[in-house]
Design a protein around this motif. Structure first.
Motif, PDB file in Angstrom:
ATOM      1  N   ASN A  32       0.846  -1.185   0.000  1.00 53.02           N
ATOM      2  CA  ASN A  32       0.000   0.000   0.000  1.00 53.02           C
ATOM      3  C   ASN A  32       0.887   1.243   0.000  1.00 53.02           C
ATOM      4  O   ASN A  32       1.499   1.582   1.010  1.00 53.02           O
ATOM      5  N   GLU A  33       0.955   1.903  -1.157  1.00 55.29           N
ATOM      6  CA  GLU A  33       1.807   3.093  -1.269  1.00 55.29           C
ATOM      7  C   GLU A  33       1.243   4.262  -0.478  1.00 55.29           C
ATOM      8  O   GLU A  33       2.002   5.089   0.031  1.00 55.29           O
ATOM      9  N   LYS A  34      -0.077   4.334  -0.375  1.00 56.88           N
ATOM     10  CA  LYS A  34      -0.690   5.439   0.353  1.00 56.88           C
ATOM     11  C   LYS A  34      -0.349   5.390   1.838  1.00 56.88           C
ATOM     12  O   LYS A  34       0.028   6.396   2.441  1.00 56.88           O
ATOM     13  N   THR A  35      -0.500   4.222   2.454  1.00 55.99           N
ATOM     14  CA  THR A  35      -0.238   4.076   3.887  1.00 55.99           C
ATOM     15  C   THR A  35       1.191   3.653   4.185  1.00 55.99           C
ATOM     16  O   THR A  35       1.554   3.513   5.359  1.00 55.99           O
ATOM     17  N   GLN A  36       1.999   3.426   3.135  1.00 54.48           N
ATOM     18  CA  GLN A  36       3.394   3.017   3.310  1.00 54.48           C
ATOM     19  C   GLN A  36       3.487   1.752   4.169  1.00 54.48           C
ATOM     20  O   GLN A  36       4.138   1.725   5.219  1.00 54.48           O
ATOM     21  N   SER A  37       2.816   0.700   3.709  1.00 58.66           N
ATOM     22  CA  SER A  37       2.818  -0.549   4.468  1.00 58.66           C
ATOM     23  C   SER A  37       2.982  -1.732   3.521  1.00 58.66           C
ATOM     24  O   SER A  37       2.619  -1.666   2.335  1.00 58.66           O
ATOM     25  N   LEU A  38       3.538  -2.815   4.066  1.00 56.73           N
ATOM     26  CA  LEU A  38       3.777  -4.047   3.317  1.00 56.73           C
ATOM     27  C   LEU A  38       3.092  -5.197   4.045  1.00 56.73           C
ATOM     28  O   LEU A  38       3.281  -5.378   5.254  1.00 56.73           O
ATOM     29  N   SER A 104      14.906 -26.134  21.210  1.00 56.35           N
ATOM     30  CA  SER A 104      13.489 -26.242  20.860  1.00 56.35           C
ATOM     31  C   SER A 104      13.252 -25.519  19.545  1.00 56.35           C
ATOM     32  O   SER A 104      13.868 -24.478  19.279  1.00 56.35           O
ATOM     33  N   ILE A 105      12.329 -26.036  18.731  1.00 57.27           N
ATOM     34  CA  ILE A 105      12.022 -25.447  17.426  1.00 57.27           C
ATOM     35  C   ILE A 105      10.521 -25.261  17.317  1.00 57.27           C
ATOM     36  O   ILE A 105       9.734 -26.185  17.587  1.00 57.27           O
ATOM     37  N   SER A 106      10.120 -24.051  16.906  1.00 60.03           N
ATOM     38  CA  SER A 106       8.708 -23.746  16.700  1.00 60.03           C
ATOM     39  C   SER A 106       8.550 -23.168  15.292  1.00 60.03           C
ATOM     40  O   SER A 106       9.337 -22.304  14.878  1.00 60.03           O
ATOM     41  N   ILE A 107       7.544 -23.627  14.576  1.00 61.01           N
ATOM     42  CA  ILE A 107       7.292 -23.158  13.206  1.00 61.01           C
ATOM     43  C   ILE A 107       5.875 -22.598  13.133  1.00 61.01           C
ATOM     44  O   ILE A 107       4.915 -23.261  13.540  1.00 61.01           O
ATOM     45  N   ASP A 108       5.749 -21.378  12.614  1.00 57.59           N
ATOM     46  CA  ASP A 108       4.453 -20.721  12.496  1.00 57.59           C
ATOM     47  C   ASP A 108       4.319 -20.088  11.116  1.00 57.59           C
ATOM     48  O   ASP A 108       5.315 -19.662  10.502  1.00 57.59           O
ATOM     49  N   ILE A 109       3.082 -20.012  10.629  1.00 58.49           N
ATOM     50  CA  ILE A 109       2.750 -19.284   9.404  1.00 58.49           C
ATOM     51  C   ILE A 109       2.064 -17.991   9.818  1.00 58.49           C
ATOM     52  O   ILE A 109       1.007 -18.023  10.449  1.00 58.49           O
ATOM     53  N   LEU A 110       2.677 -16.853   9.485  1.00 57.09           N
ATOM     54  CA  LEU A 110       2.174 -15.556   9.924  1.00 57.09           C
ATOM     55  C   LEU A 110       1.829 -14.675   8.732  1.00 57.09           C
ATOM     56  O   LEU A 110       2.468 -14.737   7.679  1.00 57.09           O
ATOM     57  N   THR A 111       0.811 -13.859   8.931  1.00 46.86           N
ATOM     58  CA  THR A 111       0.489 -12.794   7.983  1.00 46.86           C
ATOM     59  C   THR A 111       0.867 -11.472   8.639  1.00 46.86           C
ATOM     60  O   THR A 111       0.242 -11.066   9.620  1.00 46.86           O
ATOM     61  N   LEU A 112       1.905 -10.835   8.093  1.00 47.61           N
ATOM     62  CA  LEU A 112       2.457  -9.629   8.701  1.00 47.61           C
ATOM     63  C   LEU A 112       2.091  -8.401   7.887  1.00 47.61           C
ATOM     64  O   LEU A 112       2.216  -8.401   6.659  1.00 47.61           O
ATOM     65  N   THR A 113       1.650  -7.368   8.565  1.00 47.71           N
ATOM     66  CA  THR A 113       1.495  -6.044   7.960  1.00 47.71           C
ATOM     67  C   THR A 113       2.440  -5.112   8.696  1.00 47.71           C
ATOM     68  O   THR A 113       2.266  -4.852   9.887  1.00 47.71           O
ATOM     69  N   THR A 114       3.470  -4.654   7.997  1.00 48.58           N
ATOM     70  CA  THR A 114       4.519  -3.862   8.616  1.00 48.58           C
ATOM     71  C   THR A 114       4.667  -2.518   7.923  1.00 48.58           C
ATOM     72  O   THR A 114       4.377  -2.383   6.727  1.00 48.58           O
ATOM     73  N   ALA A 115       5.123  -1.534   8.676  1.00 49.98           N
ATOM     74  CA  ALA A 115       5.397  -0.215   8.107  1.00 49.98           C
ATOM     75  C   ALA A 115       6.646  -0.289   7.247  1.00 49.98           C
ATOM     76  O   ALA A 115       7.620  -0.965   7.593  1.00 49.98           O
ATOM     77  N   CYS A 116       6.614   0.404   6.125  1.00 43.24           N
ATOM     78  CA  CYS A 116       7.736   0.373   5.183  1.00 43.24           C
ATOM     79  C   CYS A 116       7.859   1.742   4.526  1.00 43.24           C
ATOM     80  O   CYS A 116       6.911   2.213   3.883  1.00 43.24           O
ATOM     81  N   SER A 117       9.006   2.362   4.699  1.00 41.71           N
ATOM     82  CA  SER A 117       9.251   3.659   4.074  1.00 41.71           C
ATOM     83  C   SER A 117       9.636   3.432   2.613  1.00 41.71           C
ATOM     84  O   SER A 117      10.690   2.860   2.317  1.00 41.71           O
ATOM     85  N   MET A 118       8.789   3.882   1.702  1.00 37.55           N
ATOM     86  CA  MET A 118       8.971   3.606   0.278  1.00 37.55           C
ATOM     87  C   MET A 118       9.420   4.853  -0.471  1.00 37.55           C
ATOM     88  O   MET A 118       8.942   5.951  -0.217  1.00 37.55           O
ATOM     89  N   ASP A 119      10.335   4.651  -1.400  1.00 35.55           N
ATOM     90  CA  ASP A 119      10.781   5.706  -2.297  1.00 35.55           C
ATOM     91  C   ASP A 119      10.131   5.466  -3.651  1.00 35.55           C
ATOM     92  O   ASP A 119      10.498   4.543  -4.378  1.00 35.55           O
ATOM     93  N   LEU A 120       9.134   6.291  -3.982  1.00 36.81           N
ATOM     94  CA  LEU A 120       8.353   6.105  -5.208  1.00 36.81           C
ATOM     95  C   LEU A 120       8.806   7.029  -6.328  1.00 36.81           C
ATOM     96  O   LEU A 120       8.053   7.296  -7.256  1.00 36.81           O
ATOM     97  N   TYR A 121      10.046   7.520  -6.246  1.00 28.88           N
ATOM     98  CA  TYR A 121      10.538   8.466  -7.250  1.00 28.88           C
ATOM     99  C   TYR A 121      10.528   7.851  -8.652  1.00 28.88           C
ATOM    100  O   TYR A 121      10.185   8.523  -9.628  1.00 28.88           O
ATOM    101  N   LYS A 122      10.895   6.549  -8.755  1.00 25.37           N
ATOM    102  CA  LYS A 122      10.950   5.892 -10.072  1.00 25.37           C
ATOM    103  C   LYS A 122       9.719   5.034 -10.350  1.00 25.37           C
ATOM    104  O   LYS A 122       9.757   4.184 -11.239  1.00 25.37           O
ATOM    105  N   PHE A 123       8.660   5.228  -9.601  1.00 18.54           N
ATOM    106  CA  PHE A 123       7.415   4.491  -9.837  1.00 18.54           C
ATOM    107  C   PHE A 123       7.007   4.608 -11.310  1.00 18.54           C
ATOM    108  O   PHE A 123       7.041   5.696 -11.877  1.00 18.54           O
ATOM    109  N   PRO A 124       6.614   3.513 -12.000  1.00 22.62           N
ATOM    110  CA  PRO A 124       6.455   2.136 -11.505  1.00 22.62           C
ATOM    111  C   PRO A 124       7.676   1.249 -11.742  1.00 22.62           C
ATOM    112  O   PRO A 124       7.565   0.043 -11.663  1.00 22.62           O
TER     113      PRO A 124
END
Length: 368
Positions: A32-38, A104-124
């Motif tokens: 999401n380029e508007k909210t800067q999230s991945l 000990s080993i633990s394995i999980d499947i996660l759906t992550l939404t993280t903040a990401c600072s994006m440089d859209l100067y050369k978009f797309p």
């Protein structure tokens, strides 16, 4: 070993607890380029020292590993610094795998939404690097250290094998690094995963870049339309309105807080301005030709009035002066036509040179 011992953080005297984390990106859900999230779906494997001497079971029963309820043991209190929302992609496993080598080993499947600072100067035609940083909630660097279990090249290779979505984004690289960070005044060990992704620009090229370019070609072709008619001006105005619609579509995609204007915005704005200037030039040429027609009409009316007010004898005496006056009138009226044609040709040459230089420089910056 009693329950109290299993719930405590395991460590060896004089050494911190060691936790190893590997994440494998299986799909890129959304950027999401508007909210800067991945938003990504990852397979997360966590391994940590548990201090349980399972080699005794191996000697007695030949057991090298077994599974136990996760709630029976201490588990690392890991947080993600950039996390906006973290969910389990599937039902979380209630078990932890205990290994012979006291881990000990633990394995999980996660759906992550993280903040990401994006440089859209050369978009797309852009490449983005987003970070996922793991750290302990309460333990300091002297109490708990975090590291990756596998090397970055193997994590990248395995992630590409597991990568399922073939959408707008392509996974390029996953890199890892360890840094120190201070939270609530405590020095902590941080494990940083840097995920590098590249956008596939085909969709935006088809929907925005190529249509705007064709509008520019149509505007160049409109110079060969007869300037005296109304069709040329209305045609150019239609092109300007069409580009305005594409600019509205682009505005819904790009964030309004960008530090620099993206090149695709410069591309659309400059072409929009060129077409706008060409409309002004068309208005000027039409004005000059209308002025020429007006002077011709005035000269014709003056001549008609002069001829009707004379008798035959006077007209015969002034044949030569009238001929000279008519020639001067033709020269005056044709002057504005010449000015209009010179203006049109000069602007056309200037227009072509400007377009070629602009597209060459922009393309060199855009694709590099």
């Amino acid at each position: 070993m009693n329950n109290m011992e299993t719930y405590m953080r395991p460590f060896i005297d004089g050494y911190p607890s060691y936790v190893f984390v590997d994440i494998y990106v299986t799909s890129i859900v959304a950027v999401n380029e508007k909210t800067q999230s991945l938003s990504t779906q990852v397979k997360m494997m966590t391994a940590w020292y548990n201090g349980l001497p399972l080699w005794m079971f191996y000697k007695r029963c030949g057991i090298t590993q077994f599974h136990a309820n996760k709630e029976m043991f201490w588990t690392p209190d890991l947080l993600i610094k950039e996390s906006i929302k973290t969910e389990y992609g599937t039902t979380p496993s209630p078990y932890v795998q205990l290994e012979l080598w006291e881990f000990s080993i633990s394995i999980d499947i996660l759906t992550l939404t993280t903040a990401c600072s994006m440089d859209l100067y050369k978009f797309p035609f852009d490449t983005q690097t987003c970070s996922i940083t793991f750290h302990s909630a309460v333990h300091t660097r002297e109490e708990l250290e975090i590291d990756s279990l596998s090397k970055a090249q193997f994590i990248t290779k395995d992630s590409k094998k597991l990568f399922e979505a073939q959408g707008e984004w392509e996974l390029l690289l996953i890199d890892t690094s360890r840094v120190n960070g201070t939270f609530t005044g405590l020095l902590q060990d941080l494990l940083v995963y840097q995920i590098t992704i590249k956008r596939r620009p085909l969709l935006y090229a088809i929907n925005i870049i190529i249509p705007v370019f064709f509008f520019l070609l149509l505007d160049v072709a409109s110079f060969f339309i007869e300037a005296s008619g109304p069709d040329k001006l209305s045609f150019k105005v239609t092109l300007l309105l069409a580009i305005s619609v594409l600019l509205l579509i682009l505005n819904d995609t790009l964030p309004s807080t960008a530090d620099r204007i993206p090149l695709i915005g410069v591309y659309c704005i400059v072409i929009f301005s060129l077409i706008g200037i060409s409309i002004l030039e068309t208005i000027l040429v039409n004005y000059l030709m209308a002025k020429d027609a007006e002077e011709k009409s005035a000269a014709l009316m003056e001549k008609t009035a002069a001829v009707s007010g004379r008798d035959d004898s006077v007209r015969n005496e002034q044949i030569l002066p009238d001929s000279v006056r008519d020639e001067n009138e033709v020269q005056i009226s044709s002057f504005w036509i010449r000015v209009a044609r010179i203006t049109d040709v000069a602007f056309f040459i200037f227009y072509i040179i400007t377009v070629v230089v602009f597209l060459s420089v922009l393309g060199k910056i855009w694709i590099s």
